[in-house]
Design a protein around this motif. Sequence first.
Motif, mmCIF file in Angstrom:
data_model
loop_
_atom_site.group_PDB
_atom_site.id
_atom_site.type_symbol
_atom_site.label_atom_id
_atom_site.label_comp_id
_atom_site.label_asym_id
_atom_site.label_seq_id
_atom_site.Cartn_x
_atom_site.Cartn_y
_atom_site.Cartn_z
ATOM 1 N N SER A 152 1.041 -1.490 -0.161
ATOM 2 C CA SER A 152 0.110 0.013 0.027
ATOM 3 C C SER A 152 0.864 1.099 0.099
ATOM 4 O O SER A 152 0.279 2.654 0.483
ATOM 5 N N THR A 163 -6.754 -1.236 -10.009
ATOM 6 C CA THR A 163 -8.074 -1.154 -10.153
ATOM 7 C C THR A 163 -8.561 -0.221 -10.954
ATOM 8 O O THR A 163 -8.394 0.910 -11.263
ATOM 9 N N ASP A 164 -10.024 0.096 -11.099
ATOM 10 C CA ASP A 164 -11.052 1.016 -11.616
ATOM 11 C C ASP A 164 -11.334 2.539 -10.249
ATOM 12 O O ASP A 164 -10.853 3.660 -11.142
ATOM 13 N N LYS A 165 -10.661 1.759 -9.330
ATOM 14 C CA LYS A 165 -10.587 3.130 -8.123
ATOM 15 C C LYS A 165 -9.247 3.282 -8.365
ATOM 16 O O LYS A 165 -9.689 5.039 -8.127
ATOM 17 N N LEU A 166 -8.160 3.604 -8.711
ATOM 18 C CA LEU A 166 -7.446 3.559 -8.474
ATOM 19 C C LEU A 166 -6.916 4.459 -10.167
ATOM 20 O O LEU A 166 -6.540 5.598 -9.749
ATOM 21 N N ALA A 178 -9.401 5.332 -11.765
ATOM 22 C CA ALA A 178 -9.932 6.527 -11.600
ATOM 23 C C ALA A 178 -9.618 8.152 -10.291
ATOM 24 O O ALA A 178 -9.853 8.959 -10.575
ATOM 25 N N ALA A 179 -9.245 7.616 -9.507
ATOM 26 C CA ALA A 179 -8.486 8.566 -8.506
ATOM 27 C C ALA A 179 -7.654 9.411 -9.198
ATOM 28 O O ALA A 179 -6.863 10.217 -9.206
ATOM 29 N N GLU A 180 -6.427 8.873 -9.534
ATOM 30 C CA GLU A 180 -5.395 9.437 -10.447
ATOM 31 C C GLU A 180 -5.903 10.398 -12.033
ATOM 32 O O GLU A 180 -5.092 11.153 -11.868
ATOM 33 N N ARG A 181 -7.115 9.787 -12.367
ATOM 34 C CA ARG A 181 -7.704 10.641 -13.909
ATOM 35 C C ARG A 181 -6.184 10.103 -14.954
ATOM 36 O O ARG A 181 -5.843 11.155 -15.475
#
Length: 232
Positions: free
Chosen positions: A29, A220-223, A225-228
Amino acid sequence: MSIPAVQLMNSLRSGHATSPRLTWYGPDSERVELSGRVLDNWVAKTSNLLQDELDAEPGMRLSISLPAHWKSLIWALAAWQVGMETILDGGDAELLVTDNPGTVAGKHDAVIAVALPALAMRWPGELPAGIIDFASEVRMHGDVFLAHSDPSPTGCAVQGHNGQRHLHQDLITGFATPHGDGVRLLVPAADGLETALANSLGAWTNGGSVVLVHPEVELTDKLLAAERVQGE
């Protein structure tokens, strides 16, 4: 005439001082984010270590035996700022930087051990005699780099894995991978250090930033999306 690496550091320091320029995702992490000012600070300290402690000067060779990692990018930028040639194919060099100092082969004027964990304040355990500990040494050096000698634009900056060499004056036009203005670029570390360097240079040159991701980190999609981020 200043070389492209010096121009790039000036740009990162002045034009993108507070915005993210390099973000690293590592194992356990680990997330490290460097603004333009912080990136320049790391590069300046490493350049001063090279110049003041290791007597590095334009034209000398630095072999970078490290995986694609945010500290590897720091070392390459620092070497280029000094005017050195970075050796990425394991070829002969006066200086060697490595994350595996126990297996060093060949003869070098100096060997520098780099602990890869972001919070490492020193090398974990004992180092072989004569090996320099980057984590503990770099913090003693100045935050501003002033070159003792002007780098030559026609000196070699990179020797890649295929033996191809690029001059300092051609770092951006010949070595860097072109990317659009202001890109937020996803750079998989699994592609190797040479590719990571070429892509990062291409992004930074056009006002962009880099998200460098270790092979063990799931995209992941989350990563994303978060970093764009955009892919290579």
